[in-house]
Design a protein around this motif. Structure first.
Motif, mmCIF file in Angstrom:
data_model
loop_
_atom_site.group_PDB
_atom_site.id
_atom_site.type_symbol
_atom_site.label_atom_id
_atom_site.label_comp_id
_atom_site.label_asym_id
_atom_site.label_seq_id
_atom_site.Cartn_x
_atom_site.Cartn_y
_atom_site.Cartn_z
ATOM 1 N N ILE A 152 0.526 -1.126 -0.460
ATOM 2 C CA ILE A 152 -0.131 -0.296 -0.409
ATOM 3 C C ILE A 152 1.410 1.193 -0.105
ATOM 4 O O ILE A 152 1.682 1.403 0.685
ATOM 5 C CB ILE A 152 -0.998 -0.487 1.118
ATOM 6 N N SER A 153 0.436 2.047 -0.712
ATOM 7 C CA SER A 153 1.975 3.188 -0.923
ATOM 8 C C SER A 153 1.183 4.425 -0.073
ATOM 9 O O SER A 153 1.856 5.740 -0.221
ATOM 10 C CB SER A 153 1.540 3.061 -2.687
ATOM 11 N N ASN A 154 -0.465 4.759 -0.566
ATOM 12 C CA ASN A 154 -1.412 5.447 0.433
ATOM 13 C C ASN A 154 -1.267 5.249 1.422
ATOM 14 O O ASN A 154 -1.490 4.675 1.926
ATOM 15 C CB ASN A 154 -2.802 5.426 -0.238
ATOM 16 N N VAL A 155 -0.639 6.764 2.202
ATOM 17 C CA VAL A 155 -0.372 7.294 3.934
ATOM 18 C C VAL A 155 -1.935 6.585 3.916
ATOM 19 O O VAL A 155 -2.017 5.697 5.369
ATOM 20 C CB VAL A 155 -0.004 8.390 3.872
ATOM 21 N N LYS A 156 -2.837 7.061 3.775
ATOM 22 C CA LYS A 156 -4.285 7.158 4.658
ATOM 23 C C LYS A 156 -4.584 5.636 4.814
ATOM 24 O O LYS A 156 -4.850 5.159 5.438
ATOM 25 C CB LYS A 156 -4.662 8.582 3.871
ATOM 26 N N ALA A 157 -4.291 4.759 3.535
ATOM 27 C CA ALA A 157 -5.754 3.611 3.552
ATOM 28 C C ALA A 157 -4.219 2.600 4.013
ATOM 29 O O ALA A 157 -4.935 1.976 4.479
ATOM 30 C CB ALA A 157 -4.843 3.557 1.818
ATOM 31 N N LEU A 158 -3.159 3.517 4.362
ATOM 32 C CA LEU A 158 -1.686 2.189 4.998
ATOM 33 C C LEU A 158 -2.717 2.445 6.666
ATOM 34 O O LEU A 158 -2.358 0.964 7.190
ATOM 35 C CB LEU A 158 -0.350 2.476 4.598
#
Length: 215
Positions: free
Chosen positions: A166-172
């Motif tokens: 996962i590259s998206n910080v919020k999703a991670l």
């Protein structure tokens, strides 16, 4: 005794050559942890590092799992970790359903029969598919309790390898909290059913001190 039964099963696994996955792997990768643990974590299959060291979940995914377990007050030496697939697929690809079923019916089923865990945690979609049913999806069914085909209480959560992608910080961050709460739920149920068992040691388990590279 569970430990003796697992030791005998490990000897059988070492010489397994029942499918073509063994041809590309250094050798089968079994399980690690306490045989008397009330909780068992089931991942997908060995990666490069696991194949090198002969230990499940010892590479980057395993190191992330260790951090998550520590946060949830568990350590690898006090639980048991294993995989659906015992040999690393060539090219580190995801094993297909037929391969997963073939291997798990021969090894994972025997492990669980010996261990008789109070709680099973399915790490990722491959484990969820085998332990649950083909209609279950990790994105939809994680965090929900169900009975495995073996009759064990099971909860699914994201495989740590998924988190690493996962590259998206919020999703991670959201996915990490999901995993943490799933691990908490698994821990609480295990302790409810085995209140005298200690799921955590004073220090994290250093798997690289316990396993040597097989090459």
């Amino acid at each position: 005794m569970k430990e003796e039964a697992l030791k005998n099963l490990a000897h059988e696994l070492e010489v397994c050559s029942q499918c073509q996955l063994r041809e590309a792997a250094q050798g089968p990768v079994g399980w690690f942890g306490a045989a008397d643990s009330p909780i068992v974590f089931v991942g997908e299959g060995p990666g490069v590092v696991e194949d090198d060291f002969g230990c499940p979940l010892i590479g980057p995914s395993g190191q992330l799992l260790d951090k998550a377990l520590w946060a949830a007050k568990m350590t690898r030496d006090r639980v048991l970790t294993t995989n659906v697939i015992k040999c690393r697929p060539k090219g580190n690809r995801t094993p297909n359903i037929a391969e997963a079923d073939f291997c798990a019916q021969r090894w994972l089923d025997k492990e669980l029969e010996i261990l008789q865990p109070k709680v099973v945690v399915a790490l990722g979609g491959v484990a969820l598919h085998y332990l649950g049913n083909p209609d279950m999806r990790i994105t939809r069914d994680r965090g929900k309790w169900f009975k495995t085909k073996h009759g064990f209480d099971c909860i699914a959560t994201f495989h740590p390898a998924y988190l690493l992608r996962i590259s998206n910080v919020k999703a991670l961050n959201a996915a990490k909290w999901d995993v943490f709460h799933d691990l908490e739920a698994a821990r609480d149920k295990a302790l409810e059913l085995a209140p005298d068992y200690a799921l955590m040691s004073e220090e994290k388990t250093d798997l690289f001190k316990l396993f040597r590279r097989r090459k």
